[in-house]
Design a protein around this motif. Structure first.
Motif, PDB file in Angstrom:
ATOM      1  N   SER A 191      14.051  64.273 -14.032  1.00  0.00           N
ATOM      2  CA  SER A 191      13.344  63.303 -13.183  1.00  0.00           C
ATOM      3  C   SER A 191      11.837  63.317 -13.480  1.00  0.00           C
TER       4      SER A 191
ATOM      5  N   HIS B 148       8.497  69.787  -9.859  1.00  0.00           N
ATOM      6  CA  HIS B 148       9.002  69.980  -8.496  1.00  0.00           C
ATOM      7  C   HIS B 148      10.073  71.049  -8.478  1.00  0.00           C
ATOM      8  N   GLU B 149      10.010  71.975  -9.453  1.00  0.00           N
ATOM      9  CA  GLU B 149      10.957  73.100  -9.482  1.00  0.00           C
ATOM     10  C   GLU B 149      10.140  74.389  -9.607  1.00  0.00           C
TER      11      GLU B 149
ATOM     12  N   CYS C 102      15.525  72.020  -7.495  1.00  0.00           N
ATOM     13  CA  CYS C 102      15.988  70.631  -7.701  1.00  0.00           C
ATOM     14  C   CYS C 102      17.290  70.539  -8.496  1.00  0.00           C
TER      15      CYS C 102
END
Ligand SMILES: NC(=O)c1ccc[n+]([C@@H]2O[C@H](COP(=O)([O-])OP(=O)(O)OC[C@H]3O[C@@H](n4cnc5c(N)ncnc54)[C@H](O)[C@@H]3O)[C@@H](O)[C@H]2O)c1
Ligand SMILES: [Zn+2]
Ligand SMILES: [Zn+2]
Length: 375
Positions: A42, A61-62, A168
């Motif tokens: 993503s 976002h991880e 995620c």
């Protein structure tokens, strides 16, 4: 505070490691020193303009890291805590209150517009240019300001370099099965695409007791990994017709459940076709692509359903410690799928993930970090 972050200045550009200024911490925020961050497909989609976050931005976002400082209204965390970072949610809308934070009414606003709720920015360039964040925090950075809802505390004995992707990719794949499809023990499932998300879906299907687990991909190397992680059957759809093959495996009935992680329209249609009467399909890829279907013949007369599942539709604060437990028990061996890179090699890591060579790249921001066992 001066930090270093990987900035994407405009659509499709490479990541640039830049010195940024981190804003003053607000009372409900937490300062996290990032140890590592996984890269998710993503991020690639967002980098190429397939999302709502404006440019310039800091993606990622991880993340996994250590808390350095907490705002004076933050209750659940303290300096020194080890955390994984996931998406933000409001905690007070009806879906949040009934245990579905991934369906938060404010999900888009809190995760996808690049700024805090009051419209201010957490990152600025040294000349004052504001830089957008992602998921209310961003993890391709040495430090980030995050909201309490983004944080999941993990035990001190967990190796932080490894576990960011639980925030995620692995959360999404496993949660799609556990919370979305909820397969009965002994049931059958086909997973299309054996990247991080698909393999996590497969490992979860095994944990849930599915007895027929069919992995479909176009790369033999990935299918071999799938086999080692519990696929009962593998299909290279370049060489074999998955519709015929799945019919054969299931004695002409079809599978009860399917997951598509490819986002390729004909593959999404195939994932629906291979379902048995009454089956359920979950498309999870964020490819932005459409499919055509005839509701009468493809869904109604065969009692099939398609469900949308965002971020695994669980509660990250419960699901992630559970995944850590499964990992420690050897039932969720996601460590076999990762490759570590120094933060400065972020563009190479992205390339290796897009080419399919690496399933889950993890960037190391803090090379001095040592897990508890070697401290
Ligand atoms: N729904 C969510 O909340 C959520 C969260 C995270 C990621 N995602 C999305 O999930 C998707 C998968 O992520 P990933 O990290 O596993 O990506 P990935 O690229 O590693 O995995 C995709 C797999 O699909 C295979 N594939 C591609 N074309 C195919 C075809 N025609 N037939 C069969 N297999 C094919 C690839 O070989 C690859 O193994 C991405 O689109 C990502 O953005 C969604
Ligand atoms: Zn909410
Ligand atoms: Zn992701």
């Amino acid at each position: 505070m001066e930090i270093k972050a990987a900035v994407v200045n405009s659509i499709g550009e490479d990541y640039q490691l830049e010195d940024l200024v981190l804003a003053e911490m607000q009372p409900d925020e937490v300062l996290v020193k990032m140890v590592a961050s996984g890269m998710c497909m993503s991020d690639e989609t967002l980098k190429n303009g397939g999302g709502t976050v404006p440019f310039p931005n800091v993606l990622g976002h991880e993340g996994s890291g250590i808390i350095e400082k907490v705002g004076n209204v933050v209750k659940g965390f303290k300096p020194g805590d080890q955390v994984v970072l996931s998406y933000a949610y409001c905690g007070s809308c009806p879906n949040c209150r009934t245990g579905r934070p991934a369906a938060c009414d404010d999900w888009g606003k809190l995760n996808g517009i690049g700024v805090r709720e009051d419209g201010s920015y957490t990152f600025h360039k040294e000349d004052g240019t504001p830089v957008n964040n992602l998921y209310g925090h961003s993890s391709f950075t040495t430090h980030s300001l995050v909201h309490e809802s983004n944080l999941i505390k993990v035990d001190q004995d967990v190796d932080l370099r490894l576990i960011g992707p639980l925030g995620c990719g692995f959360l999404t794949g496993s949660g799609t099965v556990v919370n979305g499809l909820k397969p009965e023990s002994g049931s059958s499932i086909a997973v299309f695409g054996t990247g991080a998300v698909g393999l996590a879906a497969m490992m979860a299907a095994k944990i849930e007791g599915c007895s027929t687990i069919i992995a479909v991909d176009i790369h033999d190397s990935r299918l071999e990994v799938a086999k080692n992680l519990g696929a009962t059957h593998i299909i290279n759809s370049k060489n074999e017709d998955p519709i015929e093959k799945i019919k054969e495996i299931t004695n002409g009935i079809g599978v009860k459940y399917s997951v598509d992680t490819t986002g390729v329209p004909p593959v999404m249609n195939t994932a629906l076709t291979v379902l048995a009467t009454g089956g359920v399909m979950a498309p999870v890829a964020i490819s932005g692509k459409s499919i055509e279907l005839n509701p009468t013949t493809d869904l109604i007369l065969v009692n099939k359903s398609i469900i949308g599942v965002l971020m695994g539709d669980g509660i990250p604060q419960l699901s992630i410690p559970q995944l850590v437990k499964f990992y420690k028990e050897g039932r969720f061996p996601f460590d076999e799928l990762v490759k570590f890179y120094n933060f400065k090699d972020i563009n190479q890591a992205a390339k290796d993930s897009i080419s399919g060579e690496v399933i889950k790249p993890i960037l190391i921001m803090d090379e001095t970090y040592k897990p508890l066992e070697s401290r």
